[in-house]
Scaffold this active site. Structure first.
Site: not given
Length: 266
Positions: A39, A97
């Site tokens: 991110y 992730h």
């Protein structure tokens, strides 16, 4: 620390936008923050938390290891870098992730390295994200299902993933729902609006309450203070069996997040 059932997601938030959203969230009462290495906002999340005046022990912080760092000799170092950016000595939860694309890094190596990172004190708990049934089972075989705090996956009224939910229930693995508002699609849904009208609630609140009623944690995101505040109120909304059935009927297997490196979905 137990994961709060409603958290603040930070996907797609960068720079000042991420900083402002997390600041507002903490001011409003959010105590669960979700970020990730990819991110590129861990530093902003850490800054907002450090400047908030909220005690570290009161906030549950999750980050996620990106696919480039899944090898046994890279994972811990990447997590230490995340901790540096977050200004923390330990995160509450660290997730893989995405599964390694094409299985390039053996899952056993990654899960064992993740468990070692927990044992080294870098993370209080560990888990996975975007793991379909087969990979979730494989991860559980490697480290034990009791060591997998959650599987964070896309879940919303239009994608309910019954096979995954059943397997998670069988294993005793908790689920966290990302994209809980389906990129805002739930807001204009007449069936969800009708449930909301009966409760004096928004469609977004209904969708979040529906997911939480099923035992999932939810991590919606927003950059608008009024939306952040409204989402928090979903914790107070109690849906009856008819309400839940109305949203259950909306499943159409509509997946909104499926990059080219995604695993084989169930």
């Amino acid at each position: 620390m137990k994961m709060p059932r409603l958290g603040l997601g930070t996907f797609r938030l960068k720079g000042e936008q991420a900083l402002a959203s997390v600041r507002m969230g903490l001011e409003l009462g959010y105590r669960h923050l979700d970020t990730a290495q990819i991110y590129d906002n861990e530093a902003e999340v850490g800054q907002a938390l450090a400047e908030s005046g909220v005690a570290r022990s009161d906030v549950f912080v999750t980050t996620k290891i990106w696919t480039e760092h899944l090898a046994a000799d890279k994972l811990a170092a990447s997590l230490k870098e995340s901790l540096r950016k977050l200004r923390l000595e330990q995160v509450d939860l660290t997730l893989i992730h995405w599964p390694s694309p094409d299985g390039a890094t053996p899952l056993a190596d990654t899960m064992q390295a993740l468990l070692a990172a927990r044992e080294a004190g870098l993370s209080a708990a560990i888990g996975v994200s975007n793991f379909p049934v087969a990979l979730m089972r494989e991860a559980a075989q490697v480290v034990g299902a009791d060591n997998i705090a959650t599987n964070q996956v896309e879940l919303h009224p239009y994608l309910q993933s019954p096979a995954l939910r059943a397997a998670a229930r069988e294993l005793g693995v908790h689920l966290t729902a990302y994209m809980p508002l389906a990129y805002g699609k739930v807001i204009d849904d007449p069936a969800i609006q009708a449930v909301g009208a009966r409760h004096g609630a928004t469609a977004a609140q209904v969708s979040l309450a529906w997911l939480m009623a099923k035992g999932y944690a939810v991590i919606p995101s927003s950059t608008r203070r009024e939306n952040l505040a409204a989402n928090l109120k979903a914790r107070e909304l109690v849906l009856d069996a008819g309400d839940i059935a109305a949203l259950d009927a909306l499943d159409r297997g509509e997946r909104l997040v499926s990059p080219d490196f995604a695993p084989q979905w169930d």
